[in-house]
Design a protein around this motif. Structure first.
Motif, PDB file in Angstrom:
ATOM      1  N   LEU A 131       0.584  -1.422  -0.016  1.00  0.00           N
ATOM      2  CA  LEU A 131      -0.104   0.285   0.157  1.00  0.00           C
ATOM      3  C   LEU A 131       0.889   1.510  -0.152  1.00  0.00           C
ATOM      4  O   LEU A 131       0.347   2.567  -0.627  1.00  0.00           O
ATOM      5  N   VAL A 132       1.931   1.449   0.898  1.00  0.00           N
ATOM      6  CA  VAL A 132       3.275   2.527   0.661  1.00  0.00           C
ATOM      7  C   VAL A 132       3.983   2.502  -0.635  1.00  0.00           C
ATOM      8  O   VAL A 132       3.798   3.641  -0.676  1.00  0.00           O
ATOM      9  N   ALA A 133       3.611   1.244  -0.895  1.00  0.00           N
ATOM     10  CA  ALA A 133       4.732   1.588  -2.374  1.00  0.00           C
ATOM     11  C   ALA A 133       3.846   1.820  -3.375  1.00  0.00           C
ATOM     12  O   ALA A 133       4.004   3.213  -4.494  1.00  0.00           O
ATOM     13  N   LEU A 134       2.169   1.827  -3.607  1.00  0.00           N
ATOM     14  CA  LEU A 134       1.751   2.182  -4.129  1.00  0.00           C
ATOM     15  C   LEU A 134       1.046   3.861  -4.314  1.00  0.00           C
ATOM     16  O   LEU A 134       1.090   4.134  -5.280  1.00  0.00           O
ATOM     17  N   ALA A 135       1.076   4.389  -3.264  1.00  0.00           N
ATOM     18  CA  ALA A 135       1.057   5.530  -2.950  1.00  0.00           C
ATOM     19  C   ALA A 135       2.624   6.428  -3.303  1.00  0.00           C
ATOM     20  O   ALA A 135       2.198   7.589  -3.805  1.00  0.00           O
ATOM     21  N   ALA A 136       3.215   5.788  -3.630  1.00  0.00           N
ATOM     22  CA  ALA A 136       5.044   6.193  -3.837  1.00  0.00           C
ATOM     23  C   ALA A 136       4.401   5.983  -4.842  1.00  0.00           C
ATOM     24  O   ALA A 136       5.096   7.471  -5.081  1.00  0.00           O
ATOM     25  N   PHE A 137       4.474   5.901  -5.890  1.00  0.00           N
ATOM     26  CA  PHE A 137       4.093   5.988  -7.038  1.00  0.00           C
ATOM     27  C   PHE A 137       2.933   6.238  -7.987  1.00  0.00           C
ATOM     28  O   PHE A 137       3.583   6.974  -9.214  1.00  0.00           O
ATOM     29  N   THR A 138       1.879   7.451  -7.175  1.00  0.00           N
ATOM     30  CA  THR A 138       1.060   8.606  -7.494  1.00  0.00           C
ATOM     31  C   THR A 138       2.286  10.044  -7.751  1.00  0.00           C
ATOM     32  O   THR A 138       1.962  11.012  -7.770  1.00  0.00           O
TER      33      THR A 138
END
Length: 411
Positions: free
Chosen positions: A310-317
């Motif tokens: 989840l944190v990685a998905l937010a970082a890709f934004t």
């Protein structure tokens, strides 16, 4: 019982003998017959020390009747117990989870009590801290959800327009998988099914919320009354074995408490480090993601993987390099947590080999899902303690005894 001159029994005075003066009035000994004799004996055996009389002679459980009745009752009791457990499995799981959390919070409450806190104040302090953390998570989550919902509604017309534009990624996916047509068919033709699906999701959310509320209430009750619960459980152990049971039981509860508090400490460290990382790279909703990372990190192995994703998905934004760097951060942090933090925090408390840890988590998750994975490690630690302190010594003595009995002098 007194008798008159003509041989008839005279009624005892109110409150005397074995007949209670608030039951069965008017009391006529002539009609009661043998019961009146039993009442007379009851009045004799009743003493101030034993107002209900001493224990009677034990039954002869070796008689044929009792053996047959015991066998039939055992079968019926086993079948009934299995059916009751199947019907009450969900409720028993919530009760067990509440007791587990109460035992885990007991060291914190006992520490406050040892520093001159009354038990009620210590329990309120511990539970108040949990409520504050829950309120902080909700306060961080609501603005983020509202903001994201508003952005989705604002950008919805743009997304819908991209479905018909083959030059965009959404348009290409729509041409390949017919997403728009599928969604339209569901909305137009799946009225009852769609409504039932929404109702099912609503019921699941309400059930999860009500279960969490029940667990919180049970935890508060167990924590407030844990000394009495502990003493009551030990009363079921026979007196000769009770001292040993107290030592083993208290050690198991200390392991559970150490596991819960240690897990909380590791999750707090994870939240702080993750919050600093998110703030440094401008990743959106750093407080919400940090708290979510800490909550999911409470679940061994599985929770940390989901939190990292989840944190990685937010970082890709933000950007692709930030997302890749966040994945690298997550891998590095997991290595530090698994090989530095976890051995230091749990090493002196649980003392579990790595193989036992992995197997316990897999078995617990397969049996009870998320709750099973959460309680797997302290349960495995308790089983290992009982095996090492009870089973292995008995097996060693049995082996040495049989060796002495069957030893043969060499020729």
């Amino acid at each position: 019982m007194n008798r008159s001159r003509n041989g008839a029994r005279s009624a005892p005075a109110a409150g005397s003998g074995g007949h209670h003066h608030l039951l069965g009035q008017p009391h006529d000994p002539d009609e009661e017959g043998p019961i009146a004799d039993a009442e007379a004996v009851a009045g004799v055996i009743r003493t101030p020390q034993a107002p209900l009389g001493p224990l009677g002679r034990r039954f002869d459980w070796h008689s044929a009747f009792f053996i047959g009745a015991s066998a039939a009752a055992g079968v019926a009791l086993t079948v009934g117990a299995i059916e009751v457990l199947m019907l009450a499995a969900q409720t028993l799981l919530l009760i067990s989870l509440g007791l587990f959390l109460a035992i885990g919070l007991e060291p914190a409450a006992s520490w406050l009590i040892n520093h001159r806190f009354p038990r009620w104040a210590a329990v309120l302090t511990v539970l108040g801290g949990l409520l504050l953390m829950t309120a902080a998570f909700i306060a961080a989550a609501i603005p983020a959800l509202v903001d994201q919902g508003g952005r989705v509604i604002t950008a919805l017309p743009q997304y819908l327009g991209q479905f018909s534009d083959s030059s965009t990624t959404i348009g290409q996916l729509n041409e390949r998988f017919h997403i728009q047509q599928t969604v339209q068919q569901v909305l137009e033709g799946g009225g009852p099914g769609l409504a039932s699906g929404v109702i099912t999701v609503g019921e699941a959310i309400f059930g999860a919320f009500s279960s969490a509320l029940v667990v919180m209430v049970l935890t508060a009750y167990f924590l407030a009354d844990l000394p009495r619960v502990r003493a009551t459980v030990y009363r079921f152990v026979p007196a000769p074995r009770r001292p040993r049971a107290v030592l083993l039981g208290d050690q198991i509860m200390v392991k559970v408490g150490g596991y819960v508090l240690g897990n909380v400490v590791i999750s707090v460290i994870a939240a702080v480090v993750t919050f600093v990382w998110l703030m440094a790279f401008g990743i959106p909703y750093p407080l919400l993601l940090a708290i979510l990372f800490a909550l999911l990190d409470l679940v061994p192995v599985i929770g940390s993987l989901v939190a990292g994703a989840l944190v990685a998905l937010a970082a890709f934004t933000v950007s692709v390099p930030v997302g890749i760097a966040t994945i690298a951060y997550f891998v590095a942090y997991k290595l530090v947590e698994d090989y530095v933090l976890t051995p230091r925090v749990f090493g002196t408390v649980l003392r579990l080999p790595a193989l036992v840890t992995v197997c316990a988590i897999l078995i617990g998750g397969a049996l009870l899902g998320l709750v099973g994975a959460l309680i797997a490690l302290p349960t495995a630690a308790a089983i290992m303690l009982l095996v090492q302190e009870v089973l292995f010594p008995r097996l060693d003595r049995a082996d040495s005894g049989s060796g002495r009995a069957g030893s043969v002098r060499p020729q």
